[in-house]
Design a protein around this motif. Structure first.
Motif, mmCIF file in Angstrom:
data_model
loop_
_atom_site.group_PDB
_atom_site.id
_atom_site.type_symbol
_atom_site.label_atom_id
_atom_site.label_comp_id
_atom_site.label_asym_id
_atom_site.label_seq_id
_atom_site.Cartn_x
_atom_site.Cartn_y
_atom_site.Cartn_z
ATOM 1 N N PRO A 193 0.896 -1.215 -0.004
ATOM 2 C CA PRO A 193 0.057 -0.041 0.054
ATOM 3 C C PRO A 193 0.762 1.450 -0.009
ATOM 4 N N ASP A 194 0.262 2.230 -0.414
ATOM 5 C CA ASP A 194 1.017 3.418 -0.619
ATOM 6 C C ASP A 194 0.943 3.940 1.100
ATOM 7 N N ARG A 195 2.257 4.597 1.358
ATOM 8 C CA ARG A 195 2.533 5.148 2.639
ATOM 9 C C ARG A 195 2.076 6.421 2.630
ATOM 10 N N SER A 196 1.243 6.873 3.659
ATOM 11 C CA SER A 196 0.692 8.459 3.701
ATOM 12 C C SER A 196 1.844 9.143 4.578
ATOM 13 N N ASP A 197 2.711 8.434 5.344
ATOM 14 C CA ASP A 197 3.696 9.450 5.640
ATOM 15 C C ASP A 197 4.949 9.747 4.958
ATOM 16 N N GLU A 198 5.099 9.498 3.813
ATOM 17 C CA GLU A 198 6.119 9.726 2.819
ATOM 18 C C GLU A 198 6.178 11.244 2.674
ATOM 19 N N ARG A 199 7.371 11.668 2.588
ATOM 20 C CA ARG A 199 7.332 13.373 2.095
ATOM 21 C C ARG A 199 8.142 13.426 0.902
#
Length: 64
Positions: free
Chosen positions: A58-64
């Motif tokens: 899954p895509d990580r929502s905490d990536e910057r």
């Protein structure tokens, strides 16, 4: 035994793939078949496999 349709193969290789004549004639029939997308290559990614991959990675929502 059936023969090759050289005109169609040349058209696909040179016009479709943008091969130069020397590049076309240097290929084996198996290489040309692979470049044209025919043969035992892998199948395109289907919806089911895409869904499986999305669940596994899954895509990580905490990536910057």
């Amino acid at each position: 035994m059936t023969g090759f349709d050289w005109l169609a193969l040349m058209r696909a290789g040179m016009r479709g793939l943008g091969l130069r004549p020397r590049e076309f004639w240097d290929l084996t029939p198996a290489e040309l078949q692979l470049l044209l997308g025919d043969g035992s290559g892998t199948r395109p990614l289907g919806r089911k496999r895409l869904t499986e991959l999305m669940a596994a990675f899954p895509d990580r929502s905490d990536e910057r």
